[in-house]
Design a protein around this motif. Structure first.
Motif, PDB file in Angstrom:
ATOM      1  N   VAL A 109      46.007 -13.470 -23.696  1.00  0.00           N
ATOM      2  CA  VAL A 109      45.235 -14.353 -24.565  1.00  0.00           C
ATOM      3  C   VAL A 109      43.752 -14.366 -24.243  1.00  0.00           C
ATOM      4  O   VAL A 109      42.973 -14.933 -25.007  1.00  0.00           O
ATOM      5  CB  VAL A 109      45.782 -15.795 -24.520  1.00  0.00           C
ATOM      6  N   PHE A 110      43.341 -13.819 -23.131  1.00  0.00           N
ATOM      7  CA  PHE A 110      41.905 -13.827 -22.840  1.00  0.00           C
ATOM      8  C   PHE A 110      41.550 -12.668 -21.924  1.00  0.00           C
ATOM      9  O   PHE A 110      42.387 -12.050 -21.282  1.00  0.00           O
ATOM     10  CB  PHE A 110      41.479 -15.151 -22.201  1.00  0.00           C
ATOM     11  N   CYS A 111      40.259 -12.371 -21.890  1.00  0.00           N
ATOM     12  CA  CYS A 111      39.698 -11.512 -20.860  1.00  0.00           C
ATOM     13  C   CYS A 111      38.339 -12.076 -20.493  1.00  0.00           C
ATOM     14  O   CYS A 111      37.841 -12.986 -21.163  1.00  0.00           O
ATOM     15  CB  CYS A 111      39.594 -10.058 -21.310  1.00  0.00           C
ATOM     16  N   TYR A 112      37.739 -11.576 -19.447  1.00  0.00           N
ATOM     17  CA  TYR A 112      36.487 -12.151 -18.988  1.00  0.00           C
ATOM     18  C   TYR A 112      35.661 -11.116 -18.251  1.00  0.00           C
ATOM     19  O   TYR A 112      36.163 -10.085 -17.805  1.00  0.00           O
ATOM     20  CB  TYR A 112      36.742 -13.343 -18.054  1.00  0.00           C
ATOM     21  N   ILE A 113      34.378 -11.420 -18.153  1.00  0.00           N
ATOM     22  CA  ILE A 113      33.445 -10.638 -17.345  1.00  0.00           C
ATOM     23  C   ILE A 113      32.709 -11.622 -16.444  1.00  0.00           C
ATOM     24  O   ILE A 113      32.071 -12.558 -16.946  1.00  0.00           O
ATOM     25  CB  ILE A 113      32.438  -9.870 -18.208  1.00  0.00           C
ATOM     26  N   PRO A 114      32.767 -11.464 -15.131  1.00  0.00           N
ATOM     27  CA  PRO A 114      32.003 -12.361 -14.260  1.00  0.00           C
ATOM     28  C   PRO A 114      30.507 -12.157 -14.474  1.00  0.00           C
ATOM     29  O   PRO A 114      30.025 -11.035 -14.573  1.00  0.00           O
ATOM     30  CB  PRO A 114      32.419 -11.927 -12.845  1.00  0.00           C
ATOM     31  N   PHE A 131      13.833  -5.894 -20.507  1.00  0.00           N
ATOM     32  CA  PHE A 131      13.756  -6.669 -21.752  1.00  0.00           C
ATOM     33  C   PHE A 131      15.154  -6.840 -22.320  1.00  0.00           C
ATOM     34  O   PHE A 131      15.888  -5.863 -22.491  1.00  0.00           O
ATOM     35  CB  PHE A 131      12.861  -5.964 -22.773  1.00  0.00           C
ATOM     36  N   VAL A 132      15.527  -8.079 -22.597  1.00  0.00           N
ATOM     37  CA  VAL A 132      16.793  -8.404 -23.253  1.00  0.00           C
ATOM     38  C   VAL A 132      16.422  -8.868 -24.651  1.00  0.00           C
ATOM     39  O   VAL A 132      16.008 -10.005 -24.858  1.00  0.00           O
ATOM     40  CB  VAL A 132      17.552  -9.505 -22.478  1.00  0.00           C
ATOM     41  N   ASP A 133      16.589  -7.978 -25.631  1.00  0.00           N
ATOM     42  CA  ASP A 133      15.987  -8.263 -26.934  1.00  0.00           C
ATOM     43  C   ASP A 133      16.644  -7.400 -28.007  1.00  0.00           C
ATOM     44  O   ASP A 133      17.853  -7.196 -27.971  1.00  0.00           O
ATOM     45  CB  ASP A 133      14.469  -8.029 -26.865  1.00  0.00           C
ATOM     46  N   THR A 134      15.843  -6.870 -28.930  1.00  0.00           N
ATOM     47  CA  THR A 134      16.363  -6.135 -30.087  1.00  0.00           C
ATOM     48  C   THR A 134      16.436  -4.636 -29.861  1.00  0.00           C
ATOM     49  O   THR A 134      16.712  -3.894 -30.802  1.00  0.00           O
ATOM     50  CB  THR A 134      15.504  -6.416 -31.327  1.00  0.00           C
ATOM     51  N   GLY A 135      16.175  -4.178 -28.643  1.00  0.00           N
ATOM     52  CA  GLY A 135      16.209  -2.755 -28.350  1.00  0.00           C
ATOM     53  C   GLY A 135      14.813  -2.186 -28.189  1.00  0.00           C
ATOM     54  O   GLY A 135      13.826  -2.912 -28.024  1.00  0.00           O
ATOM     55  N   THR A 157      29.769   5.177 -23.684  1.00  0.00           N
ATOM     56  CA  THR A 157      30.441   4.602 -22.518  1.00  0.00           C
ATOM     57  C   THR A 157      29.728   3.325 -22.091  1.00  0.00           C
ATOM     58  O   THR A 157      28.518   3.336 -21.861  1.00  0.00           O
ATOM     59  CB  THR A 157      30.430   5.601 -21.349  1.00  0.00           C
ATOM     60  N   PRO A 158      30.469   2.209 -21.969  1.00  0.00           N
ATOM     61  CA  PRO A 158      29.812   0.960 -21.531  1.00  0.00           C
ATOM     62  C   PRO A 158      29.406   1.056 -20.063  1.00  0.00           C
ATOM     63  O   PRO A 158      29.938   1.881 -19.306  1.00  0.00           O
ATOM     64  CB  PRO A 158      30.911  -0.098 -21.722  1.00  0.00           C
ATOM     65  N   PRO A 159      28.473   0.222 -19.633  1.00  0.00           N
ATOM     66  CA  PRO A 159      28.187   0.145 -18.202  1.00  0.00           C
ATOM     67  C   PRO A 159      29.442  -0.269 -17.442  1.00  0.00           C
ATOM     68  O   PRO A 159      30.299  -0.989 -17.976  1.00  0.00           O
ATOM     69  CB  PRO A 159      27.102  -0.941 -18.109  1.00  0.00           C
ATOM     70  N   ASP A 160      29.543   0.162 -16.221  1.00  0.00           N
ATOM     71  CA  ASP A 160      30.720  -0.139 -15.409  1.00  0.00           C
ATOM     72  C   ASP A 160      30.906  -1.646 -15.273  1.00  0.00           C
ATOM     73  O   ASP A 160      30.006  -2.361 -14.840  1.00  0.00           O
ATOM     74  CB  ASP A 160      30.566   0.496 -14.025  1.00  0.00           C
ATOM     75  N   GLY A 161      32.086  -2.138 -15.691  1.00  0.00           N
ATOM     76  CA  GLY A 161      32.408  -3.544 -15.558  1.00  0.00           C
ATOM     77  C   GLY A 161      32.033  -4.404 -16.735  1.00  0.00           C
ATOM     78  O   GLY A 161      32.302  -5.612 -16.729  1.00  0.00           O
ATOM     79  N   TYR A 162      31.429  -3.820 -17.778  1.00  0.00           N
ATOM     80  CA  TYR A 162      30.980  -4.620 -18.917  1.00  0.00           C
ATOM     81  C   TYR A 162      31.838  -4.430 -20.167  1.00  0.00           C
ATOM     82  O   TYR A 162      31.750  -5.224 -21.092  1.00  0.00           O
ATOM     83  CB  TYR A 162      29.518  -4.310 -19.244  1.00  0.00           C
ATOM     84  N   PHE A 163      32.580  -3.368 -20.283  1.00  0.00           N
ATOM     85  CA  PHE A 163      33.622  -3.150 -21.288  1.00  0.00           C
ATOM     86  C   PHE A 163      33.143  -2.840 -22.708  1.00  0.00           C
ATOM     87  O   PHE A 163      33.901  -2.262 -23.481  1.00  0.00           O
ATOM     88  CB  PHE A 163      34.583  -4.349 -21.371  1.00  0.00           C
ATOM     89  N   TYR A 164      31.941  -3.239 -23.100  1.00  0.00           N
ATOM     90  CA  TYR A 164      31.538  -3.037 -24.492  1.00  0.00           C
ATOM     91  C   TYR A 164      30.115  -2.485 -24.546  1.00  0.00           C
ATOM     92  O   TYR A 164      29.362  -2.512 -23.576  1.00  0.00           O
ATOM     93  CB  TYR A 164      31.638  -4.332 -25.299  1.00  0.00           C
ATOM     94  N   THR A 216      24.732 -16.768 -26.082  1.00  0.00           N
ATOM     95  CA  THR A 216      24.508 -16.945 -24.648  1.00  0.00           C
ATOM     96  C   THR A 216      25.179 -15.872 -23.819  1.00  0.00           C
ATOM     97  O   THR A 216      24.580 -15.325 -22.884  1.00  0.00           O
ATOM     98  CB  THR A 216      25.020 -18.332 -24.214  1.00  0.00           C
ATOM     99  N   ASN A 217      26.431 -15.573 -24.116  1.00  0.00           N
ATOM    100  CA  ASN A 217      27.203 -14.631 -23.298  1.00  0.00           C
ATOM    101  C   ASN A 217      26.510 -13.292 -23.168  1.00  0.00           C
ATOM    102  O   ASN A 217      26.363 -12.755 -22.060  1.00  0.00           O
ATOM    103  CB  ASN A 217      28.597 -14.419 -23.905  1.00  0.00           C
ATOM    104  N   ASP A 218      26.081 -12.731 -24.289  1.00  0.00           N
ATOM    105  CA  ASP A 218      25.463 -11.413 -24.278  1.00  0.00           C
ATOM    106  C   ASP A 218      24.127 -11.426 -23.544  1.00  0.00           C
ATOM    107  O   ASP A 218      23.776 -10.464 -22.862  1.00  0.00           O
ATOM    108  CB  ASP A 218      25.272 -10.913 -25.716  1.00  0.00           C
ATOM    109  N   ILE A 219      23.372 -12.528 -23.689  1.00  0.00           N
ATOM    110  CA  ILE A 219      22.083 -12.616 -23.006  1.00  0.00           C
ATOM    111  C   ILE A 219      22.274 -12.686 -21.500  1.00  0.00           C
ATOM    112  O   ILE A 219      21.585 -11.998 -20.733  1.00  0.00           O
ATOM    113  CB  ILE A 219      21.299 -13.840 -23.516  1.00  0.00           C
ATOM    114  N   MET A 220      23.222 -13.499 -21.039  1.00  0.00           N
ATOM    115  CA  MET A 220      23.470 -13.626 -19.602  1.00  0.00           C
ATOM    116  C   MET A 220      23.903 -12.290 -19.007  1.00  0.00           C
ATOM    117  O   MET A 220      23.434 -11.884 -17.932  1.00  0.00           O
ATOM    118  CB  MET A 220      24.512 -14.706 -19.339  1.00  0.00           C
ATOM    119  N   LEU A 221      24.786 -11.593 -19.701  1.00  0.00           N
ATOM    120  CA  LEU A 221      25.240 -10.298 -19.193  1.00  0.00           C
ATOM    121  C   LEU A 221      24.115  -9.271 -19.217  1.00  0.00           C
ATOM    122  O   LEU A 221      24.026  -8.409 -18.336  1.00  0.00           O
ATOM    123  CB  LEU A 221      26.435  -9.815 -20.006  1.00  0.00           C
TER     124      LEU A 221
END
Length: 583
Positions: free
Chosen positions: A32-37, A113-117, A146-153, A238-243
């Motif tokens: 039912v769930f997955c997570y990324i620390p 930079f965490v933004d629009t690319g 290929t996603p970064p190691d540990g990030y999945f997407y 929030t999730n994507d920005i924090m990661l």
């Protein structure tokens, strides 16, 4: 489903969790769930909607629900094909320390930079030999790589892959990452653009810095629906920005390669005291050795989207909002200080009234008007777990045009009796909603109240006037923000590429002032860490050096709500270090 599928699926809700996972859980693998620390405290978790209640504050902790963040200006270059103007860099003392004897150009510093690319093909992000200055791009929106190691997407593209793409006839076949909006490219060019034609055609604040970019994917539809955000407006969660911040931070090598992370996205919701999940996380990141975080103050200072008032014990105040035609809906947050507690009544333009709803109940109440199509949901959390204060989230769906009134009654408590209300970012409302008696102070967008990240407001460097739309401080609890002001009006940026050449335009807003400050921070990190003059510095030290060297006018008292401790002045910083008198 794989964790990647859960992260991308609209059937899974994205939440920010604080709890410790049970022993024996396999990371990213559950029915039912997955997570990324994110770090030792936060988890980005993706949970099946089928087993969860509707998205309401009373059903979840307020802190668990991701916020939507927008760009710090609805970005469009205000002029294309303009000549490069170096004046803002000169005014900030940046060009002086680029030259000998200091020669501080951001060498061996990571600027993230965490933004629009980013438009990686643009010559402003390449060295003289044509190779890229970009160490890596994590494009969260592209799922073919290929996603970064540990990030999945998403897809990660390394410097080697980018250089290979730049040699190809069609670079996008190998590295299909583009910045359709241009906001991230503009910020990166102002902060770290290469010196083109010896700096005559273009020059960024830190032209030799290494660049790492996270292109944020758009927020899920369930969050857009909850916040009633227009579909055509860029919105990030929030999730994507924090990661993304975590990813950039991984490129920091203590005592060898420091990093500066620049954020040009923000949210107008939350208590505006630095207590949100993202604020707490960047406070942790910005406190680490050899790392600094720079945050734009936002452009909500003139939006009429903040109200602040005082209520005596047992008394009420009336807060009026004007809602324009064709407004699909909006959220409104009310924050009160403990130990006070309040009740809320809403009156429609037609005179219908939602009966008083008391915050002490901590519940959700929905009201449908008889003569109007509007639905109002009053959603309470008596004690919000991050700040400890009372929050009421009011959701107006299909609001009638005209004057709406919120009546707030202080039911009890012997606290200060102060309340604050915030509407969404201006671009997050598809009509126009404004308080009739707005408060321009405390309009810095989250996570701009975090400590010790450096929050930057904007001013016009050509006449030293404060930029009218820039967010203002202080925090809702009196914390000193912004820290400093930097040029943010008519800043030269790269707005595109034509036949392999950079097209220079201009743009305005606090994301540009933050970008210049981030480039300046990279210059300082080169001097302090790379050149071993002060190898233990972190975000706190960078901030304090900037404040000591800031340019201040005798006509103002400091710190103040607009300018913080003064104007960015890198010459002043190094004059202070050298023991020279202020200019």
């Amino acid at each position: 489903m794989t964790c990647k599928e859960k992260i991308l699926s609209e059937d899974y809700i994205d939440l920010i969790n604080y709890f410790i996972l049970p022993q024996g859980r396999v990371e990213g693998n559950d029915d039912v769930f997955c997570y990324i620390p994110v770090n030792e405290r936060f988890l980005s978790i993706y949970y099946s909607r089928a087993v969860l209640p509707p998205l309401e504050v009373s059903s979840y902790y307020y802190r668990y629900i991701p916020r939507l963040y927008g760009l710090m200006q609805p970005f469009a270059p205000e002029a294309l094909d303009r000549n490069f103007d170096i004046q803002p860099l000169v005014k900030s003392g940046i060009t002086l320390i680029q030259r000998e004897p200091l020669s501080l150009t951001g060498r061996d510093v990571v600027l993230g930079f965490v933004d629009t690319g980013i438009d990686y093909r643009n010559p402003v992000f390449r060295r003289a030999d044509g190779s890229t200055r970009i160490l890596a791009i994590w494009d969260q929106s592209v799922q073919t790589g290929t996603p970064p190691d540990g990030y999945f997407y998403g897809s990660e593209y390394t410097r080697e892959q980018i250089n290979e793409a730049l040699q190809a006839e069609d670079p996008l076949e190998l590295v299909p990452s583009v910045d359709e909006i241009g906001h991230g490219t503009a910020m990166a060019s102002a902060a770290a653009g290469s010196a083109l034609n010896g700096g005559l055609d273009f020059l960024g604040a830190a032209p030799d810095a290494d660049i790492v970019v996270v292109k944020l994917k758009q927020a899920k539809q369930f969050l857009r629906d909850y916040y009633m955000t227009p579909d055509d407006v860029p919105a990030y969660e929030t999730n994507d920005i924090m990661l993304g911040i975590k990813y950039i931070s991984s490129y920091r090598i203590p005592f060898e390669k420091p990093s500066v992370i620049c954020l040009g996205v923000g949210s107008s919701f939350g208590e505006h005291s630095g207590s949100s999940s993202l604020s707490q996380y960047i406070s942790s990141v910005g406190s680490e050795i050899n790392q600094a975080v720079i945050v734009a103050a936002g452009n909500e200072g003139n939006s009429a989207h903040h109200f602040s008032g005082h209520i005596d014990a047992g008394q009420s105040i009336r807060v009026e909002m004007m809602v324009s035609e064709n407004t699909r809906g909006f959220l409104l947050e009310l924050w009160g200080r403990i130990p006070d507690f309040y009740s809320v009544t809403v009156r429609s333009p037609g005179g219908e009234i939602v009966p008083p709803v008391s915050g002490r109940l901590g519940q959700s109440v929905q009201y449908t008007f008889v003569y109007e199509k509007t639905k109002v949901l009053l959603d309470y959390q008596t004690i919000e777990s991050e700040s400890g204060n009372e929050v009421a989230v009011m959701r107006f769906e299909a609001p009638s045009t005209g004057l709406w009134t919120v009546i707030i009654t202080r039911e009890g408590g012997d606290g200060p009796g102060n309340v604050d209300m915030w509407l969404p970012l201006r671009q997050f409302v598809d009509g126009r909603v404004e308080f009739l008696q707005p408060t321009p102070e405390t309009t810095i967008t989250a996570p701009g109240f975090a400590q010790p990240p450096i929050t930057v407001s904007a001013y016009n460097s050509r006449n030293n006037s404060f930029y009218i739309n820039s967010g203002q401080g202080f925090s809702s609890e009196g914390g000193i923000k912004p820290d400093i002001a930097a040029p943010g009006v008519d800043i030269s940026i790269v707005s595109g590429t034509v036949q392999g050449k950079a097209v220079v335009g201009t743009s305005t807003g606090t994301s540009l002032s933050a970008a210049l400050a981030a480039g300046a921070a990279a210059q300082f990190m080169q001097w302090a860490v790379v050149e071993h003059n002060s190898p233990y510095v972190g975000g706190v030290a960078v901030r304090n050096y900037f404040l000591r060297g800031a340019a201040r006018d005798s006509s103002y008292s400091y710190p103040n709500r607009q300018w913080g401790y003064g104007r960015l002045d890198m010459e002043g910083v190094f004059n202070w270090i050298a023991g020279l008198p202020a200019q």
